[in-house]
Design a protein around this motif. Structure first.
Motif, PDB file in Angstrom:
ATOM      1  N   VAL A 793       0.866  -1.196   0.000  1.00 24.69           N
ATOM      2  CA  VAL A 793       0.000   0.000   0.000  1.00 24.69           C
ATOM      3  C   VAL A 793       0.894   1.235   0.000  1.00 24.69           C
ATOM      4  CG1 VAL A 793      -1.748   1.305   1.249  1.00 24.69           C
ATOM      5  CG2 VAL A 793      -1.865  -1.192   1.207  1.00 24.69           C
ATOM      6  N   GLU A 794       0.707   2.096  -1.016  1.00 24.30           N
ATOM      7  CA  GLU A 794       1.529   3.309  -1.148  1.00 24.30           C
ATOM      8  C   GLU A 794       0.837   4.524  -0.538  1.00 24.30           C
ATOM      9  OE1 GLU A 794       4.516   3.128  -2.117  1.00 24.30           O
ATOM     10  OE2 GLU A 794       4.609   1.189  -3.138  1.00 24.30           O
ATOM     11  N   HIS A 795      -0.440   4.720  -0.892  1.00 22.88           N
ATOM     12  CA  HIS A 795      -1.193   5.851  -0.312  1.00 22.88           C
ATOM     13  C   HIS A 795      -2.683   5.556  -0.402  1.00 22.88           C
ATOM     14  CE1 HIS A 795      -2.465   7.495  -4.249  1.00 22.88           C
ATOM     15  NE2 HIS A 795      -1.266   7.120  -4.678  1.00 22.88           N
ATOM     16  N   LEU A 796      -3.464   6.264   0.414  1.00 27.78           N
ATOM     17  CA  LEU A 796      -4.912   6.066   0.432  1.00 27.78           C
ATOM     18  C   LEU A 796      -5.576   7.044  -0.514  1.00 27.78           C
ATOM     19  CD1 LEU A 796      -5.513   5.562   4.252  1.00 27.78           C
ATOM     20  CD2 LEU A 796      -5.108   3.843   2.503  1.00 27.78           C
ATOM     21  N   SER A 797      -6.830   6.729  -0.879  1.00 24.61           N
ATOM     22  CA  SER A 797      -7.598   7.587  -1.785  1.00 24.61           C
ATOM     23  C   SER A 797      -9.061   7.453  -1.421  1.00 24.61           C
ATOM     24  CB  SER A 797      -7.373   7.162  -3.240  1.00 24.61           C
ATOM     25  OG  SER A 797      -8.208   7.888  -4.097  1.00 24.61           O
ATOM     26  N   ALA A 798      -9.883   8.386  -1.912  1.00 21.07           N
ATOM     27  CA  ALA A 798     -11.313   8.355  -1.592  1.00 21.07           C
ATOM     28  C   ALA A 798     -11.968   7.066  -2.079  1.00 21.07           C
ATOM     29  CB  ALA A 798     -12.005   9.554  -2.220  1.00 21.07           C
ATOM     30  N   GLY A 799     -11.502   6.513  -3.202  1.00 20.78           N
ATOM     31  CA  GLY A 799     -12.128   5.311  -3.757  1.00 20.78           C
ATOM     32  C   GLY A 799     -11.616   4.039  -3.105  1.00 20.78           C
ATOM     33  N   CYS A 800     -10.321   3.764  -3.272  1.00 20.11           N
ATOM     34  CA  CYS A 800      -9.706   2.564  -2.698  1.00 20.11           C
ATOM     35  C   CYS A 800      -8.213   2.818  -2.559  1.00 20.11           C
ATOM     36  CB  CYS A 800      -9.979   1.351  -3.590  1.00 20.11           C
ATOM     37  SG  CYS A 800      -9.281   1.497  -5.246  1.00 20.11           S
ATOM     38  N   PRO A 801      -7.497   2.013  -1.757  1.00 17.96           N
ATOM     39  CA  PRO A 801      -6.052   2.234  -1.595  1.00 17.96           C
ATOM     40  C   PRO A 801      -5.309   2.069  -2.923  1.00 17.96           C
ATOM     41  CG  PRO A 801      -6.916   0.743   0.093  1.00 17.96           C
ATOM     42  CD  PRO A 801      -8.006   0.932  -0.906  1.00 17.96           C
ATOM     43  N   HIS A 802      -4.256   2.882  -3.104  1.00 11.23           N
ATOM     44  CA  HIS A 802      -3.396   2.776  -4.287  1.00 11.23           C
ATOM     45  C   HIS A 802      -2.123   2.034  -3.898  1.00 11.23           C
ATOM     46  CE1 HIS A 802      -6.266   5.414  -6.030  1.00 11.23           C
ATOM     47  NE2 HIS A 802      -5.571   5.622  -7.134  1.00 11.23           N
ATOM     48  N   VAL A 803      -1.747   1.054  -4.713  1.00  8.64           N
ATOM     49  CA  VAL A 803      -0.681   0.137  -4.331  1.00  8.64           C
ATOM     50  C   VAL A 803       0.278  -0.094  -5.491  1.00  8.64           C
ATOM     51  CG1 VAL A 803      -2.267  -1.067  -2.770  1.00  8.64           C
ATOM     52  CG2 VAL A 803      -1.944  -1.940  -5.086  1.00  8.64           C
ATOM     53  N   THR A 804       1.460  -0.645  -5.130  1.00 14.34           N
ATOM     54  CA  THR A 804       2.325  -1.215  -6.155  1.00 14.34           C
ATOM     55  C   THR A 804       2.236  -2.730  -6.028  1.00 14.34           C
ATOM     56  OG1 THR A 804       4.180  -0.916  -4.630  1.00 14.34           O
ATOM     57  CG2 THR A 804       3.953   0.688  -6.416  1.00 14.34           C
ATOM     58  N   LEU A 805       2.362  -3.394  -7.162  1.00 16.80           N
ATOM     59  CA  LEU A 805       2.205  -4.838  -7.216  1.00 16.80           C
ATOM     60  C   LEU A 805       3.448  -5.432  -7.881  1.00 16.80           C
ATOM     61  CD1 LEU A 805      -0.320  -6.521  -6.357  1.00 16.80           C
ATOM     62  CD2 LEU A 805      -0.957  -6.612  -8.763  1.00 16.80           C
ATOM     63  N   GLN A 806       3.982  -6.500  -7.286  1.00 20.84           N
ATOM     64  CA  GLN A 806       5.162  -7.151  -7.868  1.00 20.84           C
ATOM     65  C   GLN A 806       4.828  -8.596  -8.247  1.00 20.84           C
ATOM     66  OE1 GLN A 806       8.320  -7.006  -4.993  1.00 20.84           O
ATOM     67  NE2 GLN A 806       8.816  -4.844  -5.377  1.00 20.84           N
ATOM     68  N   PHE A 807       5.464  -9.084  -9.327  1.00 23.12           N
ATOM     69  CA  PHE A 807       5.360 -10.499  -9.656  1.00 23.12           C
ATOM     70  C   PHE A 807       6.055 -11.299  -8.538  1.00 23.12           C
ATOM     71  CE2 PHE A 807       5.319  -8.438 -13.893  1.00 23.12           C
ATOM     72  CZ  PHE A 807       4.065  -8.871 -14.305  1.00 23.12           C
ATOM     73  N   ALA A 808       5.418 -12.415  -8.117  1.00 22.58           N
ATOM     74  CA  ALA A 808       5.941 -13.181  -6.983  1.00 22.58           C
ATOM     75  C   ALA A 808       7.325 -13.751  -7.263  1.00 22.58           C
ATOM     76  CB  ALA A 808       4.972 -14.308  -6.631  1.00 22.58           C
ATOM     77  N   SER A 810       9.726 -12.880 -10.076  1.00 20.92           N
ATOM     78  CA  SER A 810      10.783 -11.968 -10.531  1.00 20.92           C
ATOM     79  C   SER A 810      10.882 -10.695  -9.701  1.00 20.92           C
ATOM     80  CB  SER A 810      10.535 -11.580 -11.993  1.00 20.92           C
ATOM     81  OG  SER A 810       9.357 -10.788 -12.085  1.00 20.92           O
ATOM     82  N   LYS A 811       9.889 -10.407  -8.871  1.00 23.15           N
ATOM     83  CA  LYS A 811       9.795  -9.156  -8.086  1.00 23.15           C
ATOM     84  C   LYS A 811       9.712  -7.916  -8.986  1.00 23.15           C
ATOM     85  CE  LYS A 811      10.290 -11.341  -4.117  1.00 23.15           C
ATOM     86  NZ  LYS A 811      10.327 -12.731  -4.637  1.00 23.15           N
ATOM     87  N   GLY A 812       9.372  -8.121 -10.268  1.00 29.27           N
ATOM     88  CA  GLY A 812       9.213  -6.991 -11.185  1.00 29.27           C
ATOM     89  C   GLY A 812       7.947  -6.204 -10.866  1.00 29.27           C
TER      90      GLY A 812
END
Length: 873
Positions: A793-808, A810-812
């Protein structure tokens, strides 16, 4: 259909064609007409007759809308003069004809004579003699009729008539205009002066297609102020006439079709013109009403330039005699119960100078119109700038004073209502919306009737209200913001309630209108109309709107403005009778506290109200389960980016690139619950059709794989169409109620909370262009759906949390990969902790631009076309 006479001949002689008669209804072209018989108890039968042995030019045809590649076909030279020659000679006249040939497809060819018998004018010969038609190629003059046609053609050639004159006849080809670029300007440019026209088609009694002269505009004209019964189009393409629709159409057709008329253009509705058609024999609008073929409609009667009272009187005439559509007419209040004729109600809103909304004891709302009075109206043409949007409340003299008189006297008060009469509803057509029934009544408070309008008749100068509408005007709002912030609490009147937390306010001291958003709360979002679809409202959005309406609509309030958003809407606190509306909404479980409230003086009150609402577990907290407290807020204040990735399983990806995930750690709990639930259902299957779904409820739903899953009802269109959301997976489906059942308590969200959580990608902008967005979604679906990933979780927003996602494996970074492929753009954020990752994203975007990948295939589109294409930096 038409009368016929058999001409006798000598025994054994050749058969003499039967002479038949009819009235010319329409001229299709220079060589084809439609004749009709005499009406007997309804519209008469019709028949198309094509002239034998001659050919006239083809008239223009518009390309079929169903064939995108088809093109409009223009007139052939001399085709329109030939049609006009016949129209002026034949329309409405009696003719006789003989049929000489009938094709296998049923087309009939013959000779047509003006008058009752064959001694009358031969129409084919007249056309050829005027040079408006030619003999058909290959015709030999081997009988008297063909010899006469040959003579007529030679005479026309010698006299250089019509098509035999010099030149190619291009001056006879019309420049037909099927659409009007700016209908409003077009109507206004004629200044309501009569325009010459020919009625080309009658769609129903009150809607025609007219050819305006001399510029050849083909326009649909709807008669102002009335509506006739129409023809309802069925799913299979057939048309079903409403009662008296065919008779009304024939009434108009027999008087106006292909007649020379004058039309007063009075207003417009999309590409359709509202107008009055004048014929030397009378005004068709008033005739239709008087004969019981039409009814008055309020939405367009105001533009009828010859006086609405004439139309009302004509309608009354037909009602009193119960003519045609009024055959079953009964006085509107005859069947009302005494409790419906007289009742006490609470005034919730003043709509204008003659209408109010009241709340009945039953809790229902009803609109009441004050009978026997007329609200202020805009008189004359010069009182309103044509290019300026009309705001009746402020632009019509005395409308504001009349509304304020009623508002101050009535809002929130109990009144006595006595129904005087009910004006019936008018149904919808393809082009006109339905108008509901009007209840007209006398309203009294304290024994005094509310019909005071003396200001309108005073001799004083007309009051002028110069009200600035700052709603949505960002520049004006920016200038006005410091003033409102310094003012502290300002007086206001709530003019409109858009939703539970969004209102339109009138500030009397500043004489301006503003859009106002309640600070410190997150209200359920209401339904919205988006291009091509209707976005459903969140649960309890309607209840929140109703709560705010009942509390503050048209009430005098105080507001504190704190800030404004990008769209020019002011954000702050609203107080009524000492109560804070934000706190009240949270207290009644119709809103949640937003993190932005933390710095306000009302934060403690909001938190206290929210905690009490959570404990009651009602409305927005109905399915609330206390979770271990996660320290989220301090993250926003950190100078270092927190990277704490947890394993998740991606179950669903939406069309706007949001996605739903399950927490891997609780995955075994879900599997166990699903197994136990399905065993329970197989032992005690739900009775098909016994479950009545309601919006917001949890239930079980049978998916296409035949298995049962936990779901939430989002919308109920009908028993056959129920919109559900699968709470553990994030996908949606429309099902019949027979595939739904009650969720057993042992498997409720209290036992195991909904497992699908919605997230959005941080640091990227999703393209608004549909094709580009689809490309991005397809790429994500291919890479991560139904796979395990790592989420932060990077930051919150009025709609839903904004996140970064990595491949399990390669960690890309998935979002960064989308930027590298040129499928999305970077959202630049200014927080210090994100600058390192934002730089990495921007470098990837520059590489994609240099390589002209996907979005950037035509270069940097944002510089000039950002607004056009819906992108912004």
């Amino acid at each position: 259909m038409a009368s016929s006479a058999q001409s006798g001949g000598s025994s054994g002689g050749p058969a003499v064609p039967t002479v038949q008669r009819g009235i010319v209804k329409m001229v299709l072209s220079g060589c084809a007409i439609i004749v009709r018989g005499q009406p007997r108890g309804g519209p008469p039968p019709e028949r198309q007759i094509n002239l034998s042995n001659i050919r006239a030019g083809n008239l223009a045809r518009r390309a079929a809308a169903t064939q995108p590649d088809a093109k409009d076909t223009p007139d052939e030279p001399w085709a329109f003069p030939a049609r006009e020659f016949l129209r002026k000679k034949l329309i409405g006249k009696e003719v006789c004809f003989t049929i000489e040939n009938k094709t296998p497809q049923g087309r009939e060819y013959g000779m047509i004579y003006l008058g009752k018998d064959t001694t009358g004018e031969n129409i084919a010969e007249s056309l050829v003699a005027e040079g408006l038609a030619t003999r058909r190629e290959g015709m030999r003059a081997n009988n008297p009729e063909q010899s006469r046609l040959s003579e007529c053609e030679e005479q026309a050639k010698a006299a250089k008539k019509g098509m035999w004159s010099e030149g190619n006849g291009s001056h006879t080809i019309r420049d037909l205009k099927y659409t009007i670029e700016n209908p409003r300007h077009f109507v206004d440019s004629h200044h309501q002066k009569p325009v010459n026209a020919i009625i080309e088609h009658v769609r129903d009694g009150s809607v025609v297609r007219a050819l305006l002269l001399p510029d050849y505009y083909l326009v649909t004209v709807m008669l102002s102020g009335i509506k006739c019964p129409t023809f309802r189009r069925e799913a299979d393409g057939s048309e079903t006439p409403e009662p008296f629709a065919a008779e009304a159409k024939f009434f108009t057709e027999s008087r106006l079709l292909q007649r020379d008329v004058q039309i007063i253009l009075e207003s417009c509705h999309n590409q359709n013109v509202l107008g009055t058609i004048l014929h030397p024999n009378g005004n068709i609008t008033e005739l239709l009403l008087k004969e019981g073929f039409a009814r008055c409609v309020d939405w367009s009667i105001a533009v009828y330039t010859r006086g609405a009272e004439k139309l009302r009187a004509a309608e009354r005439f037909a009602k009193e005699r119960r003519l045609r559509i009024w055959r079953d007419y009964v006085a509107p209040t005859a069947n009302l119960d005494q409790k419906d004729k007289q009742f006490v109600a609470k005034v919730m809103q003043v709509l204008n100078a003659d209408a109010i909304v009241v709340k009945l004891n039953s809790g229902d709302y009803k609109t009441i119109h004050l009978s026997s009075i007329r609200p202020p109206r805009l008189e004359g043409e010069n009182t309103q700038d044509k290019n300026k949007k009309l705001r009746p409340l402020y632009d019509i003299p005395y409308m504001f004073e009349a509304r304020e008189f009623l508002r101050k006297k009535l809002i929130g008060k109990k009144v006595n209502v006595t129904v005087d009469y009910i004006r019936p509803a008018s149904p919808a057509t393809e082009t006109i919306p339905a108008f509901s029934e009007r209840t007209c009544a006398t309203v009294t408070i304290g024994g005094i009737a509310i019909k005071n309008g003396k200001g309108l008749h005073s001799k004083k100068e007309v009051p002028i209200h110069r009200v600035a509408d700052i709603s949505g005007d960002t520049q004006k709002a920016k200038q006005f913001l410091p003033f409102l912030q310094r003012a502290g609490r300002s007086e206001a009147v709530v003019e409109y309630v858009f939703s539970g937390s969004r209102l339109k306010l009138y500030l009397p001291k500043e004489t301006c209108l503003i859009t106002f958003l309640l600070a410190g709360i997150e209200c359920p979002r209401g339904a919205r109309n988006l291009p091509g679809l209707v976005q459903e409202g969140e649960p309890f959005s309607e209840e929140a709107t109703l709560f705010t309406k009942e509390l503050v609509l048209q009430r005098e309030v105080e507001v504190e403005v704190e800030s404004m958003d990008k769209a020019g809407n002011f954000i702050g606190w609203l107080h009524m009778d000492g109560a804070n509306l934000s706190v009240l909404l949270v207290e009644h479980a119709l809103s949640k506290v937003h993190f932005t409230a933390e710095r306000s003086a009302y934060y403690k009150s909001l938190l206290s109200a929210e905690e009490a609402a959570k404990q009651k577990k009602e409305k927005v907290w109905a399915h609330y389960e206390e979770q271990p407290v996660e320290e989220v807020m301090p993250v926003l204040e950190e100078k270092e980016r927190s990277a704490s990735y947890k394993p998740v399983f991606v179950t669903e990806i939406t069309d706007d690139l949001h996605f739903y995930v399950q927490d891997v750690e609780t995955g075994t709990q879900l599997e166990k619950l699903m197994e136990n639930m399905r065993n329970d259902i197989s032992s005690h299957p739900p009775v098909e059709g016994s479950y009545a779904p309601r919006r917001g409820e949890f239930c079980i739903a049978k998916f296409v794989d035949g298995e049962w899953y936990r779901a939430r009802v989002e919308k109920v269109e009908s028993p056959a169409k129920v919109h559900v959301f699968y709470i553990d997976y994030g996908n949606r489906e429309i099902l019949p109620s027979t595939r739904l059942g009650t969720l057993p308590p042992a498997f409720s969200t209290r036992v195991l909370p909904a497992q699908a959580t919605e997230y959005a990608f941080a640091f990227i902008q999703v393209p608004q262009d549909e094709d580009a967005r689809t490309d991005a979604v397809d790429s994500v679906v291919r890479d991560i759906q139904n796979t395990q990933c790592l989420l932060n979780v990077e930051h919150l927003s009025a709609g839903c949390p904004h996140v970064t996602l990595q491949f399990a494996d390669s960690k890309g970074d998935v979002g960064l990969g989308l930027v590298k492929e040129g499928l999305v753009m970077v959202e630049v954020r200014k927080e210090k902790q994100f600058q390192k990752v934002i730089t990495e994203y921007l470098n990837a975007q520059e590489s994609a631009k240099s390589a002209r990948l996907n979005l950037w295939r035509y270069g940097d589109f944002r510089a000039d076309d950002a607004d056009e294409f819906g992108y912004s930096r």
